[in-house]
Scaffold this motif. Structure first.
Motif, mmCIF file in Angstrom:
data_model
loop_
_atom_site.group_PDB
_atom_site.id
_atom_site.type_symbol
_atom_site.label_atom_id
_atom_site.label_comp_id
_atom_site.label_asym_id
_atom_site.label_seq_id
_atom_site.Cartn_x
_atom_site.Cartn_y
_atom_site.Cartn_z
ATOM 1 N N ASP A 123 0.769 -1.201 0.123
ATOM 2 C CA ASP A 123 -0.066 0.194 0.027
ATOM 3 C C ASP A 123 0.727 1.279 0.064
ATOM 4 O OD1 ASP A 123 -2.551 -1.171 -0.062
ATOM 5 O OD2 ASP A 123 -2.846 -1.097 1.970
ATOM 6 N N GLY A 147 -0.396 0.898 -6.523
ATOM 7 C CA GLY A 147 -1.353 0.769 -7.660
ATOM 8 C C GLY A 147 -0.500 0.736 -9.012
ATOM 9 N N ARG A 171 -7.626 4.670 -2.804
ATOM 10 C CA ARG A 171 -7.074 4.880 -3.913
ATOM 11 C C ARG A 171 -8.129 5.522 -4.991
ATOM 12 N NH1 ARG A 171 -5.515 -0.342 -2.105
ATOM 13 N NH2 ARG A 171 -3.246 -0.941 -2.383
ATOM 14 N N SER A 191 -9.809 -0.112 -2.785
ATOM 15 C CA SER A 191 -9.054 -0.790 -3.805
ATOM 16 C C SER A 191 -9.836 -1.013 -4.910
ATOM 17 C CB SER A 191 -8.493 -2.074 -3.369
ATOM 18 O OG SER A 191 -9.324 -3.092 -3.045
#
Length: 310
Positions: A123, A147, A171, A191
């Protein structure tokens, strides 16, 4: 949703003997390609079989990651550099991808890749996004945490997801013009999973889990912006074309898998039929022309092809 009752869709085994998980369609939709070698084949390579069955032939003698239109072979090295070879003339160039996969534009004249930190909590890892024209030096265009790249929309816009701040909870799913740097946030969530762009890049499908009840679920959204639409189903999905999404609903009772289709333009579902079989480990794909699917049979391990109703 409509009725899940439908006739069994006829299928044909084009590969047998449990040899070939992960088959992919050739760009012309006329054949399937797969990696194989001894003892079944005389040599290791990328092999091809007609979509209606027939003689297996070796298409590529070397093993590589090939671009979707089969214009490029991508061969990661043991160090930083990956070699990219244009198959039409053998011309090559290298990029310092550190072994990362590359994502091609539809024209296959530009590409993008991510270089990620190799340690630390996912993360919070820094992921640097680079783009490059073919035979040109790469340029860093974004920095994300947890990501990466979800695909190209045209030849200049990337669909990305990740945290812009490592300490953030959520995100962002956003588009970015790689030439101007302008961004458009589409959605924020804990997510995004299973991100998949439609064939023309106009829509994206994804699912959200372990978030709030209002966010969780399977969603379709226009990449130009606007509200996302939650679908009242869940399962394994693939785009058929720019607006139609194929879905095999999750039914954990051992029954044959059913193939359904959602039309994002009309919001309507229809059931195409069942396979009379189950797909093994989600191993299925749609031909580029949207007329057929192939799947790995859970029943006998054969690769089977189904012609889809129009």
């Amino acid at each position: 949703m409509g009725s899940a009752l439908a006739a069994t869709l006829p299928s044909k085994a084009v590969l047998s003997g449990t040899c070939c998980p992960g088959v992919v369609w050739a760009p012309d939709s006329r054949s399937l390609m797969f990696l194989d070698g001894p003892p079944v084949r005389s040599a290791t390579g990328i092999y091809s079989v007609p979509a209606d069955g027939g003689t297996v032939t070796r298409r590529f003698s070397s093993v590589a990651y090939f671009s979707p239109k089969l214009r490029w072979a991508v061969r990661p090295g043991t160090g930083e550099n990956t070699t990219l070879e244009r198959l039409s003339d053998g011309r090559k160039f290298t990029l310092p991808t550190r072994g990362a996969d590359v994502t091609w534009t539809g024209s296959e004249t530009r590409l993008a890749y991510t270089r990620s930190d190799t340690s630390g909590n996912f993360d919070r890892r820094t992921n640097r996004v680079f783009v490059s024209d073919v035979f040109a030096a790469p340029k860093q265009v974004a920095t994300l945490n947890g990501g990466g790249i979800s695909g190209w929309i045209g030849d200049s816009t990337l669909l990305l997801n990740g945290k812009l701040n490592a300490s953030a909870r959520d995100r962002d799913l956003f588009t970015m013009d790689t030439r101007t740097g302008s961004r458009r946030t589409l959605r924020s969530a804990l997510s995004f999973r299973g991100l998949s762009l439609s064939t023309d890049g106009s829509r994206v499908v994804y699912y959200i889990a372990f978030d709030s009840a209002a966010r969780n679920g399977l969603w379709i959204q226009n990449t130009a912006g606007g509200a996302a639409k939650r679908l009242d189903s869940f399962g394994s999905y693939r785009w058929r074309d720019a607006s139609r999404l194929l879905l095999i609903p999750l039914v954990p009772n051992g029954s044959p898998h059913v193939l359904r289709e959602y039309n994002a333009r009309t919001g309507a579902w229809r059931t195409l039929g069942d396979l009379g079989d189950q797909v093994r480990q989600g191993d299925w794909s749609v031909s580029p022309d949207g007329r057929k699917i192939s799947y790995l049979s859970a029943k006998d391990g054969n690769v089977r092809v189904v012609s889809l109703p129009e």
